[in-house]
Design a protein around this motif. Structure first.
Motif, short mmCIF file in Angstrom:
data_model
loop_
_atom_site.label_atom_id
_atom_site.label_comp_id
_atom_site.label_asym_id
_atom_site.label_seq_id
_atom_site.Cartn_x
_atom_site.Cartn_y
_atom_site.Cartn_z
N ASN A 284 -4.19 -6.15 7.62
CA ASN A 284 -3.44 -4.72 7.27
C ASN A 284 -2.47 -4.53 8.31
O ASN A 284 -2.76 -4.44 9.56
CB ASN A 284 -4.45 -3.53 7.48
N LYS B 278 0.86 -1.19 -0.11
CA LYS B 278 0.24 0.03 -0.03
C LYS B 278 0.81 1.38 0.02
O LYS B 278 0.38 2.22 -0.73
CB LYS B 278 -0.89 -0.14 1.29
N VAL C 135 -0.53 -5.46 3.07
CA VAL C 135 -1.49 -6.04 3.46
C VAL C 135 -1.54 -7.50 2.82
O VAL C 135 -1.02 -7.70 1.80
CB VAL C 135 -2.99 -5.64 2.41
N TYR D 165 -1.90 4.48 6.42
CA TYR D 165 -2.40 3.34 7.29
C TYR D 165 -3.46 3.61 8.27
O TYR D 165 -4.56 3.04 8.46
CB TYR D 165 -1.11 2.82 8.26
#
Length: 256
Positions: A201, A156, A217, A168
């Motif tokens: 996550n 991510k 993730v 996050y």
């Protein structure tokens, strides 16, 4: 009691000593109380042993926090054979998502799994390498033996810790109000984590002031049956395999 009728008369017959009625009662009470005390003591000892056993049965993460209920602890020793990666905000330094976990690392972390076919990668915007990768894995008790499970790794964000942590935290806040959310902070090796349905996550930052932040993730999806033949929940294998895979990633997401 016999009384002498007149002085010099015959002495009264000898009477045996009377038994106290209290002695049998006290003796019986002593047996009862002793039994109760022995039972309480034995119960206490068993409880203490059970507490120790319960404590020992609960897997503990490296930071000393017990794993959440329903998650399978990883094997005793983590195995890594792929290269570690240290990246920055420049996507050119990001690892290819398909190299984040090697076949051996996956199979050692999840002994029941076997790799099937080739990896399928997908590039993100302005990223020269794959930011998402799917590995097909054969797992036990598949509903359909011809349909393997999937392990998907997604990058991510990687870079300066503060902006990565912001990304996050926003994702975590957005997911929190919905069903399928589980806060796993300090429970899966990395600094922070949460589950969103079948997706773990993960956020990690190293100990050095200039250590990069990683937001990745991990998801293990498969349609499987339990020992009784009933369909398992969609997030079952994320909970079974996730901790072991996260531990390997935690080692490889380095700040060296």
């Amino acid at each position: 009691m016999y009384q002498q009728p007149y002085p010099g008369g015959p002495m009264p017959p000898h009477e045996p000593p009377r038994r106290s009625k209290l002695k049998p009662i006290l003796g019986w009470l002593g047996v009862v109380i002793g039994g109760v005390l022995a039972t309480v003591a034995a119960s206490y000892i068993v409880d203490e042993i059970n507490k120790k056993n319960d404590k020992g049965d609960k897997p503990v993460a490296e930071n000393g926090v017990a794993f959440p209920d329903g998650y399978t602890p990883p094997p005793g020793v983590a195995f890594t054979d792929g290269a570690k990666f240290r990246a920055s905000g420049d996507t050119g330094t990001w690892p290819d998502a398909c190299t984040m976990l090697s076949d051996k690392e996956i199979q050692n972390a999840v002994p029941d799994a076997s790799i099937v076919g080739s990896r399928q990668g997908r590039k993100g915007a302005k990223a020269p390498r794959n930011t998402e990768c799917t590995v097909q894995i054969k797992l036990p008790n598949l509903q359909d033996a011809a349909t393997p499970g999937k392990l998907t790794m997604t990058i991510k964000a990687i870079g300066d810790a503060a902006p990565v942590k912001d990304v996050y935290e926003k994702a975590k806040a957005d997911a929190a109000p919905y069903s399928g959310f589980e806060d796993l902070a300090n429970k899966l090796f990395v600094q922070d984590a949460f589950r969103q349905n079948g997706k773990l996550n993960l956020y990690k930052q190293g100990a050095k002031p200039d250590s990069p932040g990683y937001y990745v993730v991990l998801e293990v999806s498969a349609k499987t049956k339990d020992s009784s033949g009933a369909d398992e929940a969609p997030d079952t294998w994320t909970k079974k395999a996730g901790p072991a895979l996260v531990r390997v990633l935690n080692i490889k997401m380095t700040d060296d």
